[in-house]
Structures are given as C-alpha cells and as structure tokens.
Scaffold this motif. Sequence first.
Motif, PDB file in Angstrom:
ATOM      1  N   ASN A   2       0.824  -1.199   0.000  1.00  0.00           N
ATOM      2  CA  ASN A   2       0.000   0.000   0.000  1.00  0.00           C
ATOM      3  C   ASN A   2       0.859   1.250   0.000  1.00  0.00           C
ATOM      4  OD1 ASN A   2       0.530   0.837   2.786  1.00  0.00           O
ATOM      5  ND2 ASN A   2      -0.557  -1.049   3.319  1.00  0.00           N
ATOM      6  N   ILE A   4       1.370   3.733   2.002  1.00  0.00           N
ATOM      7  CA  ILE A   4       2.179   4.108   3.154  1.00  0.00           C
ATOM      8  C   ILE A   4       3.362   3.166   3.307  1.00  0.00           C
ATOM      9  CG2 ILE A   4       2.157   4.420   5.657  1.00  0.00           C
ATOM     10  CD1 ILE A   4       0.650   6.544   4.015  1.00  0.00           C
ATOM     11  N   ILE A   8       7.260   4.161   3.678  1.00  0.00           N
ATOM     12  CA  ILE A   8       8.147   3.716   4.747  1.00  0.00           C
ATOM     13  C   ILE A   8       9.362   3.008   4.170  1.00  0.00           C
ATOM     14  CG2 ILE A   8       8.347   2.189   6.754  1.00  0.00           C
ATOM     15  CD1 ILE A   8       5.456   2.855   7.423  1.00  0.00           C
ATOM     16  N   ALA A  30       8.078  -3.306   5.382  1.00  0.00           N
ATOM     17  CA  ALA A  30       7.268  -2.121   5.683  1.00  0.00           C
ATOM     18  C   ALA A  30       5.806  -2.498   5.890  1.00  0.00           C
ATOM     19  CB  ALA A  30       7.404  -1.108   4.551  1.00  0.00           C
ATOM     20  N   THR A  31       5.328  -3.455   5.134  1.00  0.00           N
ATOM     21  CA  THR A  31       3.938  -3.856   5.272  1.00  0.00           C
ATOM     22  C   THR A  31       3.644  -4.426   6.659  1.00  0.00           C
ATOM     23  OG1 THR A  31       4.021  -4.388   2.940  1.00  0.00           O
ATOM     24  CG2 THR A  31       2.106  -5.169   4.136  1.00  0.00           C
ATOM     25  N   ASN A  32       4.685  -5.013   7.258  1.00  0.00           N
ATOM     26  CA  ASN A  32       4.465  -5.617   8.569  1.00  0.00           C
ATOM     27  C   ASN A  32       4.786  -4.692   9.745  1.00  0.00           C
ATOM     28  OD1 ASN A  32       3.651  -8.545   8.270  1.00  0.00           O
ATOM     29  ND2 ASN A  32       5.262  -8.303   6.738  1.00  0.00           N
ATOM     30  N   ILE A  33       5.175  -3.490   9.414  1.00  0.00           N
ATOM     31  CA  ILE A  33       5.565  -2.549  10.471  1.00  0.00           C
ATOM     32  C   ILE A  33       4.361  -2.062  11.249  1.00  0.00           C
ATOM     33  CG2 ILE A  33       6.173  -0.097  10.640  1.00  0.00           C
ATOM     34  CD1 ILE A  33       8.621  -0.659   9.059  1.00  0.00           C
ATOM     35  N   ARG A  34       4.582  -1.823  12.533  1.00  0.00           N
ATOM     36  CA  ARG A  34       3.584  -1.120  13.330  1.00  0.00           C
ATOM     37  C   ARG A  34       4.163   0.213  13.752  1.00  0.00           C
ATOM     38  NH1 ARG A  34       2.932  -6.702  16.060  1.00  0.00           N
ATOM     39  NH2 ARG A  34       2.361  -7.598  14.051  1.00  0.00           N
ATOM     40  N   VAL A  35       3.318   1.235  13.728  1.00  0.00           N
ATOM     41  CA  VAL A  35       3.807   2.575  14.023  1.00  0.00           C
ATOM     42  C   VAL A  35       3.334   2.997  15.406  1.00  0.00           C
ATOM     43  CG1 VAL A  35       3.875   4.951  13.217  1.00  0.00           C
ATOM     44  CG2 VAL A  35       3.585   3.088  11.585  1.00  0.00           C
ATOM     45  N   LEU A  36       4.261   3.494  16.194  1.00  0.00           N
ATOM     46  CA  LEU A  36       3.898   3.925  17.546  1.00  0.00           C
ATOM     47  C   LEU A  36       4.166   5.409  17.688  1.00  0.00           C
ATOM     48  CD1 LEU A  36       5.576   1.114  17.978  1.00  0.00           C
ATOM     49  CD2 LEU A  36       5.483   1.794  20.327  1.00  0.00           C
TER      50      LEU A  36
ATOM     51  N   PHE B  53      -6.517   2.414   7.782  1.00  0.00           N
ATOM     52  CA  PHE B  53      -5.563   1.614   8.555  1.00  0.00           C
ATOM     53  C   PHE B  53      -6.202   1.169   9.847  1.00  0.00           C
ATOM     54  CE2 PHE B  53      -2.680   4.179   6.061  1.00  0.00           C
ATOM     55  CZ  PHE B  53      -1.777   3.219   5.640  1.00  0.00           C
ATOM     56  N   ASN B  58      -2.710   0.753  20.388  1.00  0.00           N
ATOM     57  CA  ASN B  58      -1.955   1.981  20.172  1.00  0.00           C
ATOM     58  C   ASN B  58      -0.880   1.889  19.094  1.00  0.00           C
ATOM     59  OD1 ASN B  58      -3.280   3.662  21.943  1.00  0.00           O
ATOM     60  ND2 ASN B  58      -2.085   2.915  23.685  1.00  0.00           N
ATOM     61  N   ARG B  59      -0.976   0.900  18.252  1.00  0.00           N
ATOM     62  CA  ARG B  59      -0.006   0.801  17.167  1.00  0.00           C
ATOM     63  C   ARG B  59      -0.729   0.770  15.826  1.00  0.00           C
ATOM     64  NH1 ARG B  59       4.910  -2.896  19.162  1.00  0.00           N
ATOM     65  NH2 ARG B  59       5.218  -1.833  21.131  1.00  0.00           N
ATOM     66  N   ILE B  60      -0.232   1.551  14.899  1.00  0.00           N
ATOM     67  CA  ILE B  60      -0.821   1.529  13.562  1.00  0.00           C
ATOM     68  C   ILE B  60      -0.249   0.320  12.834  1.00  0.00           C
ATOM     69  CG2 ILE B  60      -1.100   2.783  11.402  1.00  0.00           C
ATOM     70  CD1 ILE B  60      -0.215   5.301  12.964  1.00  0.00           C
ATOM     71  N   HIS B  61      -1.088  -0.572  12.399  1.00  0.00           N
ATOM     72  CA  HIS B  61      -0.630  -1.742  11.656  1.00  0.00           C
ATOM     73  C   HIS B  61      -0.637  -1.427  10.180  1.00  0.00           C
ATOM     74  CE1 HIS B  61      -0.925  -4.986  14.918  1.00  0.00           C
ATOM     75  NE2 HIS B  61      -1.008  -3.815  15.497  1.00  0.00           N
ATOM     76  N   ILE B  62       0.567  -1.236   9.637  1.00  0.00           N
ATOM     77  CA  ILE B  62       0.680  -0.798   8.243  1.00  0.00           C
ATOM     78  C   ILE B  62       0.082  -1.839   7.289  1.00  0.00           C
ATOM     79  CG2 ILE B  62       2.338  -0.220   6.408  1.00  0.00           C
ATOM     80  CD1 ILE B  62       2.105   1.919   8.506  1.00  0.00           C
ATOM     81  N   GLY B  63       0.250  -3.107   7.644  1.00  0.00           N
ATOM     82  CA  GLY B  63      -0.259  -4.161   6.757  1.00  0.00           C
ATOM     83  C   GLY B  63      -1.771  -4.351   6.860  1.00  0.00           C
ATOM     84  N   ASN B  65      -4.565  -2.904   6.317  1.00  0.00           N
ATOM     85  CA  ASN B  65      -5.107  -1.689   5.708  1.00  0.00           C
ATOM     86  C   ASN B  65      -6.079  -2.030   4.594  1.00  0.00           C
ATOM     87  OD1 ASN B  65      -3.393  -2.574   3.644  1.00  0.00           O
ATOM     88  ND2 ASN B  65      -3.208  -0.483   2.892  1.00  0.00           N
TER      89      ASN B  65
END
Lengths: 638, 198
Positions: A2, A4, A8, A30-36, B53, B58-63, B65
């Motif tokens: 995707n 985003i 990343i 990047a697809t498996n990343i989680r953003v905090l 997403f 509290n974590r954005i899971h990029i996958g 989506n």
Amino acid sequence: MNTIAENIADFLKVYPPFDNLTFQELSVIATNIRVLNLEKNETLFQINDKLHDCFYVVSSGTIHLSVIADAEETLLNKCHSGDVFGLRPFFAKNNYMMTAKSREESIVYAIPIATFRPFVANNPDVLNFLLESFATNTWNPKEKENLRGKLATDNVFYIDQKSEMQYFQSLTYNRSPLIATINDVAKDIAFLMTENLSSSVVICDNHLPIGIVTHTDMCSKIATGQFPLTVTMKTIMSSPVVTVVENISLAEAQLMMLKNNVTHLCVTLDGTDKSVVKGMISEHDLIIAQANNPGVLIKEIKRASNAKELKNLRERLTELIQNSIHKNIPLSNIYNIASEINSAILKRAVELSILDLGSPPARFVWLSIGSQGRKEQLLLTDQDSILIFEDVLPDKYRDVRDYFLKLGKKTTATLEKVGYELCPNGHMASNMLWCKSLTDWTKQYDSWMNTPGENSNDLSSIFFDLELVFGEKKIFEAIENVIEKNLEDNSLFFDFLGNDALRKNSPLTFFKKFAVEEEEPHKDEFDIKTKALMPLIDGARLFALHFNIKGLNNTYLRFKQLAIIDSKNSDTYLNCAEAFLTLSKFRVNEGLKNENAGQFINLKELTKLDKEKLKNALAPMKELEELIKSNFKLTQFS
Amino acid sequence: MLDWLKNINKEHPEFWKTYLSKFEQKSKRYVVFTTETSGLNPESDVILSIGSFAIINNRIHIGDNFESILLQYKFFHDNGLSNEFILESKMKKLSEPEAMHAFIEYIGNAILIGHHVDFDVDMINNALIRLGCGRLKNEALDIDVMYRKLVDINDKQFSLDELSEIFKLPKSYRNSPSEDAYTIALLFLKLKKRLGIK
C-alpha cells in the motif's frame, strides 16, 4: 503493498542495515511494520522488561537509551531519525538490559523480529551489521567512528574504556564465580582456584551464598598448619559473606569493602544472601576500574598523534561531562576537570604542529583567551587564542613571524578538525593581528588600555582572560605585568570596561518576563549566553582587574575571591557566583540536549519550577550592575 | 428519516448479515479511514477512493489496511466527466458494490476514526443504501472534535493541515486517501493519549 508501506520503505532504504535490501524486500518489511507514537518522556521498554517481539527504528524525534546503576540513570546513547535500537530480542533470550525513553514526542516503527529474521539469514551484510552492533560497545566513540553510527547496542554496558567520573562508574567484575559446597575439601578447592586463576570461591547451599573462602583464608588457615589439607570448607570459610546488588558503582563497592573490612564482595540478584549468586567483585576489579579516569584521558591526549585521535578523545570528554552532569557532580568540579583536559588537547595540537614544522626559531607562548582562558569551557565552542613570540633582530623578524603564522594556521586547523570551530571574529593565533612579538603585544595592550575609546572596535574584553597553553612562562608573565602596570590609576579603562559590561540588554522585560528573541531562527527562545552569562562574566573580570586578582580566571572563583577581598559587598559576589553556576548548568544541559553550544534556551520545555529557578538566578545581576555603577563613576563613555 | 421502514421487510445481502452479527462483541480495534469524493453532497455525489488503517493496542498496523479506487463509470458518464485519473492510478480498483463489500468486511465492528468523520460515514451509508443494506453501526470518533475538546475551543473547525501543523507532523505530500488516513491515525494516537482515552 500500500501507499504508506511504500513511503516507509523509501524512508528505510537509506539507513543501514536496510540499505542492503532490495526495495521488494523492504516493501515486505514495511507492510508488517507497526507505528507507535511516544509522548515526551514515555518509556518504550525498561531494564528487565520482557523482550518485545520486534525491534525499533526511529522515524522522527529522539529516543534516549540509558542504564541505571545505584539508582542513578546514565545516558548511553541518543537515537535520532533512522537509528535502529532494541535489537536484543534477535540474539538473547533474557530481558532488556537498558531503558528506552523518548526525549521528545517521537514516532517509532516497530519491525517484528519474525518478519525480519529471514532477511538476516539470507543476507550476510545485514547479519554482520546486526552482530557487530550487538558485539561492540558503541558507546565507546572509538568504535562509533567505524560503525558510522545509526545503531545502538543494547547488550553489555560495562565497558572497559568507559571514561566516566571515577567514583560513579559501574564495575566490570567476574560474572561466573567459582562455587563450592561446605563439604568440599580444601586441597580440591585450592586446585580449582589455581586452575581458574581465582582468588576466591563462594560457598553455596542450595544456590544461596553462605560463606566465602579467599586466598587469605587459605594462607592463614591452611598454610600455617592450623588445619590439614583435608579440612572441609565448612571449617575454614568466612561467614556470612558480604553481598551487594547488581549494577553497583565503583564508589559503593569501595565503601562496602572498607566498611566490612573485606577484599571480596558477592553480587546477588537482590543484594541479600537470600538470593542467587550472580558474580564476585574483588579488590583487583576496583583497581582496574580506577584506571578509567580523567587522568588516563590526559595521558592518552599526550600520546595522540593526529587530529582524528584528538577528536575521539574530545568526544570522550563530552561523554564524561554528560555523565558527570547526570550524576549531579558539582559544576565547579566538572569545570576543573574539563578545562584540564581541554588544555591538554590544545597543548597537544600545538605540539603536533611543531613536530610537523620543526623547532620554532624563537621562544614563544600560546595563550587561550575567552572561555577556555577562563577555564569555563564544557561545550564545544569556538576557538580563541593568541601567540606572542620574543623579540628578534630586525633582519630575522620576517622569517620568525612567518614560522609562527604557519604554526598558528596549522594548529587552528587541527583544532577545527577536533571539533572546535574557528572564531568568527578571527580571534586566533593564525590571524596576523594576534600573532606578533612581545614588543608589538606590549604596544597593543598599552593602546587598548590607555586609549580604550579610539580603537575600541578590535578591543574585546576576552583578551583579558588569559591562560597559558604552551611555551615560555616568562613571556606570559611579561604580558601580565604590562596589563598590571596599565591598570594603575586607569579610570578611563575601567570606565570603558564598565560601560561595556552594562551595555548588555536586560534579561527580563519591564514586566519581569523573560526577554526572549523576537526574530527567527530563535524566536521566543532565551539567549542565556548574551543576556545572562556574559554580564556576570564581564562583571567578574572587571572587578578582578580592579582588585588585581591574578591567577584566577574562572568567573565562579573570581566572585568567590572578590567576596573575600571586598568583604563589604560579599553577599552580592556570592550570589553572583551561585547564579553563574546555576545559569551555566541550564546552558550546558541545553547544549548537551541539542548537541550545540546551548546559547538559546527553549522556555517552553522548562518546568514551572525550572523557570522560577532561572528567573531567580537572574536577580543578582541587578545588584552587580549597581555595584559597577557605584564603583566606577561611569561618565566618559556613557 | 424513515429509512428503516422501507427496509423493514427487505432481505439484506449476506455480507451485511455477517457484519451485523459482529456487533455482539465489543471491539478493541480502531479503523482510521478517509474517503475521497466527487463532491460534498452525500445524496448526489459518490466515493472515488477509500484509504484506511487499523490501530490495535496503540499501534498503527501498516499491513492491516484497506485502500481502493472506486470505479464510478456511471457517475462520470451522467455528468459528462472524464475518469482518466481513476484509471491511471496504481491502486487497486473495485466497482462500488465490490468496494463496499470489501470495506464492510474489513472494518467489522471496529471503532471508526476520521477527520470530520460524519461526512465520510454519510457517504458510505448512501453507498450502502444503494446496495440494499442498512446504515453503518460502528461507533465513530472525530479527531477534530477530539482536538477541540482537548483545547476547549467550540467555535472553530480545524482542517487536517492545521492539525498536522499543530502537532508538528512531518509534512507528506498527502496525495492519496491512504496518506490522509495515516496522518489521521498519527493524530488520533497523540490525541487519544492526551485525552487519556484508554
């Protein structure tokens, strides 16, 4: 894939170890990343936390990695955008060994280990990067150089060369001590100790320490014939054993040994003898630890053979200062140590130039002026120096001057490589104006001091904070005498300096608010250097010259001395001395935080209490101002 | 207003029934989403794309989506507009019914997050009604409302750009609904913590 994830992947691909991967591979990651999102001062993980299933990359903001010893926090590393940290779960099964905390609001990518592991296995470059980061102690700046940054170890933090303040550093000690039971026989244990080159063995019952047998016990109890070789440990062991907590500092270990009159300390999980043995500290460990002190740093500086080595050593000084400040060691002590080390670096820089250029054709002296001249330099600020050479025959003058100019240029260039920026006003020995013979310098000081108004452009009061760095002491004394002679009955000069000191803008507005900067790039920030520290520094210098105090250049010490000499105003001087330290601390903290000279304080980041503290520290300036006005009838220039 | 009357005896599509059944449990999942539309009238305008997403713990899971371009041939044809930009995009393309079906499956019972989310919800609802479904049942939170609550301002709305500026988010080009959704997600995390929402 995707949008985003693509962004990343774009971000990651410039930073190691990700630069070894293809865009395709990065997309998968990047697809498996989680953003905090971390708020300011939020803890991501701390010592002894269970390992997370991911490691981290800073997207924006700053993360501080630190360890705790003796309930004190020591900063190990700062991670900025693109830095990787928290790699421990890759290699170890036990818990985190450091704390990761956001220094400001930060966004962090969490990369699941499970996703990343295949790429490590298939790509030797990535594996090497991670292994290297895990195996080396990045906090040692020597290695930092090789690893061109961007990673932060979170493994062992007890580093041999760690140059911390001697008494607050943590210890390296034996983490796999010899262990025996009460029924073991002395002869066997003696063999065991000899084989392992160990001076002690812990006697345990069910993993809990109940006693200790050391060299001393063996000597005094077996070798004397008091007991036979076949005696059991139960009889000869010393009990109970002195136990301490993990992460004990050198200072505390020393105290424990002295207090209990022992030579060995047993490290246990919770510091009591009711928990599992983790290690053994011997007197020898303390001796080794003490070798890592400022003295050693100076020794290494004296041996440094090029600018790069000096740069590494200067970085270790920064570390030392940073750790000392974290430990709340009094700033005046830090100033002393730092200025000694700075001095050694400057001296070595001059020496290196001489080694390169050959012996000087005449005697000379290299002097620091400004902040280093006052021994007040903690942060890397710009260089200020002058050079005075002895008078020579007119026909030789040209060659001699050329040599010293070359020396000046070479030395300032070396120092620039070390990290001291060139003085923007050109106040350096590489400048023809400030590299000249004693006669010329005498004339220079004469004219500055007797007709201060006429050439005031190039008169900067920092020329009156002098410190010998290298060369003939006699020449230095000669110029000091010139200054001293000119001070006598020289109201004009004091008038000039006094006015100069008072010309600075007030730090507070009419309404007792901080007078902040009005223009970008420092809009709404407080210029602590010009508005708060400079007036105190100028004032101290003025009075020190007035009362002819020699040998004390430090603003703090000058005020202290003034309080003794001019006792009717001692309160004012003492308040100023304290204020100077407080304000310096604000500046140093700001500078270390932002890795700059700390000139501008961001008031928004201060707590209410700190703001009050800062404001209070500005109060003595008013008293000092009054004192200057009443002492020197400032008329000619005002 | 009396939509439910019209629907009372109507048979809903299968995916809608599955969707409704998910609400027996409360969700811990948030879905941040934003739509790009042909205009501001929920009745006559259509959705052109969706970006979203999931936030868990509290974590954005990029996958985790969902993004899609909606092929709105009929709308463009009726209004005499060109639809080239939709055809040129690299994003996944679905027809409106397919997209709604997938989107509803994707969000499940999650709490929806958006910027001026009422409008996005309205747009989705109108598309759902065209498919013979009911209205969204999800709880929805609006980050603008959250921000105004935080700073106690009632008389002003904040655009997404303004909020990004206030929270010093790195400027992205923000040319797709996914990028908007990502920005909203970051803002939501910040606001959530500041407002002390568990």
